[in-house]
Structures are given as structure tokens and as C-alpha cells.
Design a protein around this motif. Sequence first.
Motif, PDB file in Angstrom:
ATOM      1  N   VAL A   1       0.807  -1.219   0.004  1.00 41.15           N
ATOM      2  CA  VAL A   1      -0.035   0.090   0.014  1.00 41.15           C
ATOM      3  C   VAL A   1       0.964   1.173  -0.139  1.00 41.15           C
ATOM      4  O   VAL A   1       0.971   1.900   0.804  1.00 41.15           O
ATOM      5  N   PRO A   2       1.491   1.444  -1.107  1.00 39.75           N
ATOM      6  CA  PRO A   2       2.368   2.768  -1.227  1.00 39.75           C
ATOM      7  C   PRO A   2       1.757   4.002  -0.938  1.00 39.75           C
ATOM      8  O   PRO A   2       0.883   4.127  -1.577  1.00 39.75           O
TER       9      PRO A   2
ATOM     10  N   ASP B   1     -12.354 -12.158  11.328  1.00 41.52           N
ATOM     11  CA  ASP B   1     -13.822 -12.481  11.326  1.00 41.52           C
ATOM     12  C   ASP B   1     -14.706 -11.986  10.476  1.00 41.52           C
ATOM     13  O   ASP B   1     -16.165 -12.288  10.738  1.00 41.52           O
ATOM     14  N   GLY B   2     -14.486 -11.551   9.593  1.00 41.32           N
ATOM     15  CA  GLY B   2     -15.407 -10.794   8.144  1.00 41.32           C
ATOM     16  C   GLY B   2     -15.603  -9.525   8.716  1.00 41.32           C
ATOM     17  O   GLY B   2     -16.351  -8.917   7.824  1.00 41.32           O
ATOM     18  N   ALA B   3     -15.171  -8.910   9.743  1.00 41.00           N
ATOM     19  CA  ALA B   3     -15.561  -7.387   9.893  1.00 41.00           C
ATOM     20  C   ALA B   3     -14.532  -6.612   9.269  1.00 41.00           C
ATOM     21  O   ALA B   3     -13.499  -6.976   8.768  1.00 41.00           O
ATOM     22  N   THR B   4     -15.072  -5.449   9.277  1.00 38.86           N
ATOM     23  CA  THR B   4     -14.281  -4.230   8.763  1.00 38.86           C
ATOM     24  C   THR B   4     -14.152  -2.959   9.809  1.00 38.86           C
ATOM     25  O   THR B   4     -15.063  -3.346  10.682  1.00 38.86           O
ATOM     26  N   ILE B   5     -13.245  -2.202   9.451  1.00 39.63           N
ATOM     27  CA  ILE B   5     -13.492  -1.016  10.514  1.00 39.63           C
ATOM     28  C   ILE B   5     -14.494  -0.356  10.423  1.00 39.63           C
ATOM     29  O   ILE B   5     -15.075   0.176  11.607  1.00 39.63           O
ATOM     30  N   GLN B   6     -15.593  -0.199   9.140  1.00 34.82           N
ATOM     31  CA  GLN B   6     -16.782   0.315   9.220  1.00 34.82           C
ATOM     32  C   GLN B   6     -17.484  -0.448   9.985  1.00 34.82           C
ATOM     33  O   GLN B   6     -18.590   0.202  10.578  1.00 34.82           O
ATOM     34  N   THR B   7     -17.430  -1.782  10.488  1.00 29.51           N
ATOM     35  CA  THR B   7     -18.183  -2.253  11.409  1.00 29.51           C
ATOM     36  C   THR B   7     -18.270  -1.612  12.835  1.00 29.51           C
ATOM     37  O   THR B   7     -19.355  -1.454  13.288  1.00 29.51           O
TER      38      THR B   7
ATOM     39  N   PRO C   1      -6.215   4.531  -0.090  1.00 27.99           N
ATOM     40  CA  PRO C   1      -7.557   4.101  -0.148  1.00 27.99           C
ATOM     41  C   PRO C   1      -8.194   3.225   1.004  1.00 27.99           C
ATOM     42  O   PRO C   1      -7.487   2.564   1.445  1.00 27.99           O
ATOM     43  N   LEU C   2      -9.293   3.873   1.650  1.00 26.83           N
ATOM     44  CA  LEU C   2      -9.892   3.050   2.930  1.00 26.83           C
ATOM     45  C   LEU C   2     -10.205   1.504   2.272  1.00 26.83           C
ATOM     46  O   LEU C   2      -9.910   0.645   3.028  1.00 26.83           O
ATOM     47  N   ALA C   3     -10.598   1.394   1.009  1.00 28.61           N
ATOM     48  CA  ALA C   3     -10.965  -0.094   0.787  1.00 28.61           C
ATOM     49  C   ALA C   3      -9.743  -0.916   0.763  1.00 28.61           C
ATOM     50  O   ALA C   3      -9.738  -2.275   0.879  1.00 28.61           O
ATOM     51  N   ALA C   4      -8.564  -0.557   0.401  1.00 32.72           N
ATOM     52  CA  ALA C   4      -7.131  -1.236   0.757  1.00 32.72           C
ATOM     53  C   ALA C   4      -6.793  -1.617   2.216  1.00 32.72           C
ATOM     54  O   ALA C   4      -6.252  -2.727   2.186  1.00 32.72           O
ATOM     55  N   VAL C   5      -7.441  -0.969   2.949  1.00 35.63           N
ATOM     56  CA  VAL C   5      -6.956  -1.224   4.448  1.00 35.63           C
ATOM     57  C   VAL C   5      -8.101  -1.334   5.339  1.00 35.63           C
ATOM     58  O   VAL C   5      -7.894  -1.333   6.675  1.00 35.63           O
ATOM     59  N   SER C   6      -9.438  -1.527   4.888  1.00 31.56           N
ATOM     60  CA  SER C   6     -10.620  -1.549   5.733  1.00 31.56           C
ATOM     61  C   SER C   6     -10.607  -2.755   6.513  1.00 31.56           C
ATOM     62  O   SER C   6     -11.181  -2.787   7.592  1.00 31.56           O
ATOM     63  N   ARG C   7      -9.801  -3.723   6.374  1.00 30.28           N
ATOM     64  CA  ARG C   7      -9.821  -5.083   7.095  1.00 30.28           C
ATOM     65  C   ARG C   7      -8.680  -4.944   8.196  1.00 30.28           C
ATOM     66  O   ARG C   7      -8.703  -6.083   8.919  1.00 30.28           O
TER      67      ARG C   7
END
Length: 358
Positions: free
Chosen positions: A43-44, A155-161, A181-187
Amino acid sequence: MTHRIFPHLRSVRREPGDQALWLLAALHVLAFLTFLVVLGLAVPARAAGDTCDGANILTEMKARDPSAYAGLVAEADKVENGRGLFWKIDRPGLAPSWLLGTMHVTDPRVLAMPKGAVEARDSAKVIVVESDEILDEKQAMAKMLVKPELTMMTDGATIQTFLSPQDAAKLEASLKKRGIPLAAVSRMQPWMLSSFIALPACELARKAKGASFLDKQIAEQAVAAGKPVKGLETMQEQLSAMASIPTDFHIKSLMEMIAMGDRMDDVTATMTELYLSGEIGMTMPMLKAVAPDGTEGEGYAEFEERIVSRRNHTMAERALPMLNEGGAFIAVGALHLVGKDGLVSLLRQQGFAVTRVD
């Protein structure tokens, strides 16, 4: 009532919301931050440049509210061994060893090291850092994959959880400023995301370009000189300490860091200048003074015990065999040196004479 110094600054008394800044201090103390180098491979950070901005908060405070600044100085003066980065460790019959407090950043001023440290490093028989795994990030990443739960939500969760839509949007905007990008690091676990928010974009940019932080530079130069490099902890142990703290604590810390916005650059700049001046004991009073208002910092005592005090005792115990051989050069985060449970005090309790050099 909290005394307002000026926006984002307040009195040194510990108030609700301090956990974000205590976490920031831990992130700078933990070699855990070095793991960002590994993350940079996947994730540069697309920062605009590697020149750092940021104002010295203490300079502002001294001009605007001298009495508040004097209060910080008084609190810092109470910190055991709160001044100095570079220490000599002696015991009769042994070659001297050395203890250097580091800051895990790539700032060229930090990389220069205090006077005498280069010569001490070059004369040492063994170089000791927090984790020798910093020498091979790919291997370190492979070891982390053995316990993916230390860095990722498995466990399937993301930070948005754990966030409201409004807070998720704030996190996304803050990461975007750093080219992430949030999508790249959301887990990723929240303490991993906090490390991205804690560091200014310039530092992420330098790391993404392959710049070494001080601890890694010391280890790399030792290898080039044919010296053995030993570690006092593993990255897995460091991340396990972070993972042992309740998730709610980390989520609150993450959001408080985001709430500080560009003020985080000022915090980093101030911490760096305190480091360069050797005024390490001022770091925590300064962080308490800039902590944002928030909810009660539950879990602080447990956090301090697990992330700071307990690790200091582990480091001192594991350093002992190498110190008993003499000729060791030990480089660890500077905040591990100070206080009654800091390495300087702990090594003195082991019978060593530890004297400030710088």
C-alpha cells in the motif's frame, strides 16, 4: 474546568480523551511502526512530497501562555532520567556498553545521532535493537501471516463495522490525504490504521521511497560492518501487546487522532524537536496538553502497563546477558529510557552504572 491555552491546547492535567495521544506515544516507541515499511510494499503512500511541515506546539505555548508552559516544564522535571538520549553502561571488569534512545522515523536530523554515538556503535561487539526482524521485512511479513489476527480482522468485520457512517467518512478522508484508499486497508486492525494517521504524509512518503528509520539504519550499518545484530523482542510480541488492549480503546484513539486533523503534524514536529534536544521527559506532558476533549480514557492504566512498563522489564531482562559480556550498543525507542520503570533505572537496579553522555 479545563484551562484553555488556545485552540487544541489545554492544561497538563489528564483529561478525557488522552488515550489517542498515549497511543501516539506508544506508536513512536514501538518498533511496531517499522512494520509500515512492510505495508508500504503493498500500500504505497502517494504523498505529494517528503518535506515535513508542522509547528512546534511548545514554542506557541511559551509565547501565548508562559505559565502553562512553565507547568509543563515543572512536570517534565519530575520524570526520572527525563533528559538525554545517549548513555554509557559500566560495570567493573567489563568493556563499556551503550544505550541510545531512538525515534522510529526517517528524519535526517534524527538519523545523524548524538555526538559520540557513531564512535560507540563502531567500537561495539554487538548491536542490539528492539527487533532484529527489521532487517528483513519480507521475512517479518511471513511471520506475521502465522497470526493474521494481529494485523487484520479475520472474522469478516471491517473497520466500518465499528464506526458510524459519519466517522467512516472522516477516516476515509484522513487516509486519502495520505494516498491510502480505505478499501485497501478496511480489514486492518484499528491500531494499524492509527499508525497511518499518526505519521505525517512526508514520513509515509519517505518510507514508501525506501528510506530507513534510525533503528533500521543502525542495524543495516552493523550488518555491513560484519557485526552481529540481536533483538530484544519480536514483532509478533509487540503486536500482541497492542492486540491485548480492548478494541474500543483503539477505536476511540483512532477517531481522536482524526479529530486533531493537521494538528497531528504539529505534534510530530514537536516530538521530533524534543527528541533532538534530548528533552524526552517533556514528551508525555506535551501530549497530555494537546489531547482533544472526548470520552473518559478507560483502560489507560492497563494500556501503560502492557505497552510501556511490561515491555521495559522484558527488554532489560533480555539485554542482561549481552551487557554482562560488555561491548554492547543498544538502540531502543527513547521513551523506553525514562521514568522509574525505564531502562536507565532498571539497569541501575541490576548493578550497572548508567551515566548520561550527551
